[in-house]
Design an enzyme around this catalytic site. Structure first.
Site, PDB file in Angstrom:
ATOM      1  N   ARG A 126       2.509   0.797  26.024  1.00 20.44           N
ATOM      2  CA  ARG A 126       2.048   1.207  24.685  1.00 20.44           C
ATOM      3  C   ARG A 126       1.934   2.724  24.618  1.00 20.44           C
ATOM      4  O   ARG A 126       2.223   3.343  23.617  1.00 20.44           O
ATOM      5  CB  ARG A 126       0.701   0.552  24.382  1.00 20.44           C
ATOM      6  CG  ARG A 126       0.865  -0.922  24.012  1.00 20.44           C
ATOM      7  CD  ARG A 126      -0.479  -1.588  23.803  1.00 20.44           C
ATOM      8  NE  ARG A 126      -1.334  -0.841  22.912  1.00 20.44           N
ATOM      9  CZ  ARG A 126      -2.561  -0.432  23.205  1.00 20.44           C
ATOM     10  NH1 ARG A 126      -3.101  -0.727  24.356  1.00 20.44           N
ATOM     11  NH2 ARG A 126      -3.271   0.247  22.334  1.00 20.44           N
ATOM     12  N   LEU A 160      -3.491   1.866  18.146  1.00 11.44           N
ATOM     13  CA  LEU A 160      -3.029   3.147  18.689  1.00 11.44           C
ATOM     14  C   LEU A 160      -3.717   3.425  20.025  1.00 11.44           C
ATOM     15  O   LEU A 160      -4.890   3.102  20.215  1.00 11.44           O
ATOM     16  CB  LEU A 160      -3.338   4.284  17.705  1.00 11.44           C
ATOM     17  CG  LEU A 160      -2.782   4.139  16.288  1.00 11.44           C
ATOM     18  CD1 LEU A 160      -3.097   5.400  15.470  1.00 11.44           C
ATOM     19  CD2 LEU A 160      -1.281   3.865  16.281  1.00 11.44           C
ATOM     20  N   ARG A 204      -0.353  -2.423  15.102  1.00  8.83           N
ATOM     21  CA  ARG A 204      -0.445  -2.004  16.504  1.00  8.83           C
ATOM     22  C   ARG A 204      -1.706  -1.174  16.667  1.00  8.83           C
ATOM     23  O   ARG A 204      -2.019  -0.356  15.795  1.00  8.83           O
ATOM     24  CB  ARG A 204       0.747  -1.113  16.886  1.00  8.83           C
ATOM     25  CG  ARG A 204       2.056  -1.822  17.018  1.00  8.83           C
ATOM     26  CD  ARG A 204       3.152  -0.826  17.334  1.00  8.83           C
ATOM     27  NE  ARG A 204       3.012  -0.187  18.642  1.00  8.83           N
ATOM     28  CZ  ARG A 204       3.463  -0.704  19.774  1.00  8.83           C
ATOM     29  NH1 ARG A 204       4.125  -1.842  19.759  1.00  8.83           N
ATOM     30  NH2 ARG A 204       3.280  -0.088  20.932  1.00  8.83           N
ATOM     31  N   HIS A 254      -8.337  -1.489   5.753  1.00  9.65           N
ATOM     32  CA  HIS A 254      -8.599  -2.809   6.339  1.00  9.65           C
ATOM     33  C   HIS A 254      -9.162  -3.739   5.267  1.00  9.65           C
ATOM     34  O   HIS A 254     -10.034  -3.339   4.487  1.00  9.65           O
ATOM     35  CB  HIS A 254      -9.587  -2.664   7.503  1.00  9.65           C
ATOM     36  CG  HIS A 254      -9.816  -3.959   8.204  1.00  9.65           C
ATOM     37  ND1 HIS A 254      -8.888  -4.489   9.079  1.00  9.65           N
ATOM     38  CD2 HIS A 254     -10.817  -4.856   8.110  1.00  9.65           C
ATOM     39  CE1 HIS A 254      -9.327  -5.660   9.513  1.00  9.65           C
ATOM     40  NE2 HIS A 254     -10.510  -5.908   8.940  1.00  9.65           N
ATOM     41  N   ASN A 287       0.834  -1.210   0.000  1.00 11.45           N
ATOM     42  CA  ASN A 287       0.000   0.000   0.000  1.00 11.45           C
ATOM     43  C   ASN A 287       0.863   1.252   0.000  1.00 11.45           C
ATOM     44  O   ASN A 287       0.531   2.240  -0.670  1.00 11.45           O
ATOM     45  CB  ASN A 287      -0.964  -0.001   1.188  1.00 11.45           C
ATOM     46  CG  ASN A 287      -2.189  -0.849   0.911  1.00 11.45           C
ATOM     47  OD1 ASN A 287      -3.039  -0.462   0.116  1.00 11.45           O
ATOM     48  ND2 ASN A 287      -2.260  -2.028   1.515  1.00 11.45           N
ATOM     49  N   ASN A 314      -6.850   4.529   8.128  1.00  7.07           N
ATOM     50  CA  ASN A 314      -6.437   3.115   8.122  1.00  7.07           C
ATOM     51  C   ASN A 314      -7.101   2.410   6.957  1.00  7.07           C
ATOM     52  O   ASN A 314      -8.180   2.809   6.521  1.00  7.07           O
ATOM     53  CB  ASN A 314      -6.856   2.441   9.429  1.00  7.07           C
ATOM     54  CG  ASN A 314      -6.388   0.988   9.509  1.00  7.07           C
ATOM     55  OD1 ASN A 314      -5.257   0.675   9.115  1.00  7.07           O
ATOM     56  ND2 ASN A 314      -7.246   0.099   9.983  1.00  7.07           N
TER      57      ASN A 314
HETATM   58  C1  GAR Z   1      -3.356  -4.780   3.891  1.00 10.13           C
HETATM   59  O1  GAR Z   1      -4.145  -5.726   3.238  1.00 10.13           O
HETATM   60  C2  GAR Z   1      -4.157  -4.053   4.956  1.00 10.13           C
HETATM   61  O2  GAR Z   1      -5.501  -3.932   4.624  1.00 10.13           O
HETATM   62  C3  GAR Z   1      -3.958  -4.979   6.138  1.00 10.13           C
HETATM   63  O3  GAR Z   1      -2.625  -5.350   6.081  1.00 10.13           O
HETATM   64  C4  GAR Z   1      -2.237  -5.437   4.706  1.00 10.13           C
HETATM   65  C5  GAR Z   1      -0.910  -4.729   4.536  1.00 10.13           C
HETATM   66  O4  GAR Z   1      -0.396  -4.973   3.262  1.00 10.13           O
HETATM   67  N1  GAR Z   1      -4.282  -4.311   7.360  1.00 10.13           N
HETATM   68  C6  GAR Z   1      -4.912  -4.886   8.375  1.00 10.13           C
HETATM   69  O5  GAR Z   1      -5.249  -6.055   8.381  1.00 10.13           O
HETATM   70  C7  GAR Z   1      -5.189  -3.961   9.542  1.00 10.13           C
HETATM   71  N2  GAR Z   1      -6.074  -4.554  10.480  1.00 10.13           N
HETATM   72  P1  GAR Z   1       0.854  -4.165   2.716  1.00 10.13           P
HETATM   73  O6  GAR Z   1       1.944  -4.228   3.804  1.00 10.13           O
HETATM   74  O7  GAR Z   1       1.266  -4.905   1.476  1.00 10.13           O
HETATM   75  O8  GAR Z   1       0.418  -2.761   2.443  1.00 10.13           O
END
Ligand code: GAR
Length: 204
Positions: A67, A95, A93, A111, A15, A109
């Site tokens: 934390r 926050l 993590r 998800h 991302n 964020n």
């Molecule tokens: C992504 O799919 C994001 O949506 C997920 O981690 C991945 C990171 O991918 N996030 C979560 O699950 C948050 N709860 P990347 O490191 O290739 O961007």
């Protein structure tokens, strides 16, 4: 004016790469990635940032007694770097309220599920195990809960009969790479308005 964003990532950083690519291609014009922070020393996201000469920082949780101490130090650093927007991209993590308050309305964020379904660390696996026929991804503001803040954008995709966690996550990633730059641009253009639980997008 150019908004300075900090991307916080624990993993692969695809991302982050999509955001960098959107800036380089001119799709996203009003933001700059000023900083990439990780809680994992070997996160590939840090390497991607270094390749683009973006400032990086590793925040090791073992060096902090709580934390909140971790977040206090991180917030101080983000403020020192004059960060306008904090972008969580696979940052594993939760926050603390201290962090959320310091950057109220300025933390996004992404998800890999259609929230509020399947929050947490394993959104893709949980959705697949539940047997849903449709899933997707969500970009939202961060509040003090776990994946609970106002939703900015969502996109859905069908689950295929033979999907595995890997194949499904791969297709979700493709959606994420389109949606995240779009949501960040909307924020940077000042087009997002929060009303209670809802996030309204101003038409151009
Ligand atoms: C992504 O799919 C994001 O949506 C997920 O981690 C991945 C990171 O991918 N996030 C979560 O699950 C948050 N709860 P990347 O490191 O290739 O961007």
């Amino acid at each position: 004016m150019l908004k300075r964003i900090a991307v916080l990532a624990s993993g692969r950083g695809s991302n982050l790469q999509a955001i960098i690519d959107a800036i380089e291609s001119g799709t996203m014009q009003n933001v700059a990635v000023a900083l990439v922070v990780s809680d994992r020393k070997n996160a590939y996201a840090l390497e991607r940032a270094r390749q683009k000469n973006i400032l990086t920082a590793y925040f090791n949780s073992r060096l902090f007694i709580s934390r909140e101490e971790y977040d206090r130090e991180l917030v101080a650093y983000l403020e020192e770097q004059q960060i306008d927007l904090v972008v969580l991209a696979g940052f594993m993590r939760l926050l603390t309220p201290y962090f959320v308050l310091a950057f109220q309305g300025r933390i996004l964020n992404i998800h890999p599920s259609l929230l509020p379904a399947f929050p947490g660390m394993n959104g893709v696996a949980d959705a697949l195990a539940w047997g849903v026929k449709v899933t997707g991804c969500t970009v939202h503001f961060v509040d003090e809960g776990l994946d609970t803040g106002p939703i900015i954008l969502q996109e859905a995709l069908p689950v295929a009969r033979d999907d595995t966690v890997e194949t499904l996550h791969q297709r979700i990633h493709a959606l994420e790479h389109r949606l995240y730059p779009l949501a960040i641009s909307l924020w940077a253009e000042g087009r997002l308005k929060i009303e209670g639980r809802r996030c309204l997008i101003d038409e151009e």
